[in-house]
Design an enzyme around this catalytic site. Sequence first.
Site, PDB file in Angstrom:
ATOM      1  N   GLN A 177       0.826  -1.205   0.000  1.00  0.00           N
ATOM      2  CA  GLN A 177       0.000   0.000   0.000  1.00  0.00           C
ATOM      3  C   GLN A 177       0.861   1.257   0.000  1.00  0.00           C
ATOM      4  OE1 GLN A 177      -0.740   1.275   3.765  1.00  0.00           O
ATOM      5  NE2 GLN A 177      -0.780   3.260   2.702  1.00  0.00           N
ATOM      6  N   CYS A 178       0.421   2.263  -0.772  1.00  0.00           N
ATOM      7  CA  CYS A 178       1.093   3.565  -0.751  1.00  0.00           C
ATOM      8  C   CYS A 178       0.034   4.647  -0.632  1.00  0.00           C
ATOM      9  CB  CYS A 178       1.969   3.759  -1.992  1.00  0.00           C
ATOM     10  SG  CYS A 178       1.064   3.869  -3.553  1.00  0.00           S
ATOM     11  N   GLY A 179       0.240   5.788  -1.283  1.00  0.00           N
ATOM     12  CA  GLY A 179      -0.740   6.852  -1.203  1.00  0.00           C
ATOM     13  C   GLY A 179      -1.858   6.722  -2.208  1.00  0.00           C
ATOM     14  N   TYR A 193      -3.711   4.666   0.402  1.00  0.00           N
ATOM     15  CA  TYR A 193      -4.253   5.158   1.670  1.00  0.00           C
ATOM     16  C   TYR A 193      -5.373   6.174   1.443  1.00  0.00           C
ATOM     17  CZ  TYR A 193      -4.417   7.026   6.421  1.00  0.00           C
ATOM     18  OH  TYR A 193      -4.835   7.410   7.672  1.00  0.00           O
TER      19      TYR A 193
END
Length: 467
Positions: free
Chosen positions: A429-431, A458
């Site tokens: 997961q990242c932004g 996110y």
Amino acid sequence: MLLKYFYDSNLAQASYMVGCQQSNEAVIIDPARDIAQYVDAANREGLKIIGSLETHIHADFVTGSRELAAQEGAKMYLSDEGSAEWKYQNLENTPHQLVKDGDQIKVGNLIFTVLHTPGHTPESISFTLIDGGIPADEPMGIFTGDFVFVGDVGRPDLLEKAAKMEGTAAVGAKQMFESLKKFKQLPDHLQLWPGHGAGSACGKALGAVPSSTVGYEKKYNWALQFEDENDFSKELLAGQPEPPTYFAVMKHVNKVGQQLVKELPPVKKLKSLSEMEALIEKGVQVIDTRTADMFAEKHIPGTINIPFNSSFTNWAGWLVDYNRPLSLITGSTEIAEVEKALQSVGIDQLAAYLDAQSIEQSEGDFGSYPSIKPAEAKRLLDDEKVNIIDVRSASEWNEGHIEGAQHIMLGTLMEHLEEVPTDKPVAVQCGSGVRSAIGVTVLKSNGFEEVLNLTGGYAQWVKEVGN
């Protein structure tokens, strides 16, 4: 006088051509390794490039000064300030002049005066410029390199964090405070031409405007509002982004000199998938530059996906092992630009490439990976059926993160593979889902089998699940 601005958006790096049209001479300030852009511009203007002026030993790109010296006979003007550890080396057979605070460099009617402005690095210098052809007897502007940016100043912690020189961050912050005192004494009307813009890791709050004035920065640049050194140092060192791992390599390369581009061996074009697979078996690292969607659907196992876009150079510098041979999977029409991008950060060990169409047009046992939406990831996380790895920066993580996730910044993921749990599938997961897609491929190429990309990252998680 002629002033031309060059900007590499991949590195957020600025360089400048300054020419005297009476003498038909020009110099380049902080040239990039790709010097063709300067030579072409000089030819169009009827100028000869006679010199290159460097503000410091750069950490984020390979400088083109030695390329200009070799091809154009340009003299390199280099800092002789600072500590012995960061003096330029191997200059014996290259036209050069070491300069110190107060020295002047004359190019036709132009006069550059050297200012020692340490802080970002001990040897950092700036150049004020007088246009004597007007004639003028006071400077019109200043080339600040990584000293003062639009809205920010250079970070002082790179020698400590990237080059592992302990204790230099605090010393650099003190030096920066003293250098800014000198900056505040400059006339307000001076134009300010910095070495970087927004997106550079050489500061934490760089503006996207290409230039400014000394007076404007005195009034609005956060770093110029402090009167207390301790308060300034604390604020300057806080919240600096993670320095890319390749910064230490760049520091060394620019200090001792790099191989000239014309001397690098040609890149071999592979004819088949089997040739690439054989290289992977031998331990060659392979970067696939296709889009994340194309890679997710179909790729050669053991490869890493870094799409060729504006972030390619940065992530290649983070993730490529400079000590291992490298091959690419990319389009035949893109290979020259990809190669140039890699060379800009000193990745010269490129041996071969395979046309990406070979994958698209072939059938066989290809790899793939699935994506997962936030709601499903939440359900699996609650049921303890998935581990989530957050590959965003430390500042993003500190601002908010998924409860139960584990933080490993993407650029350091290769160094922390042993920390990734293997007891259940991993969702990266990242932004937004872009960096996590790269992270998935890093894990897949290193033997992790059940890896998923959390789509939307996110931001989407907050919308669908909450924080």
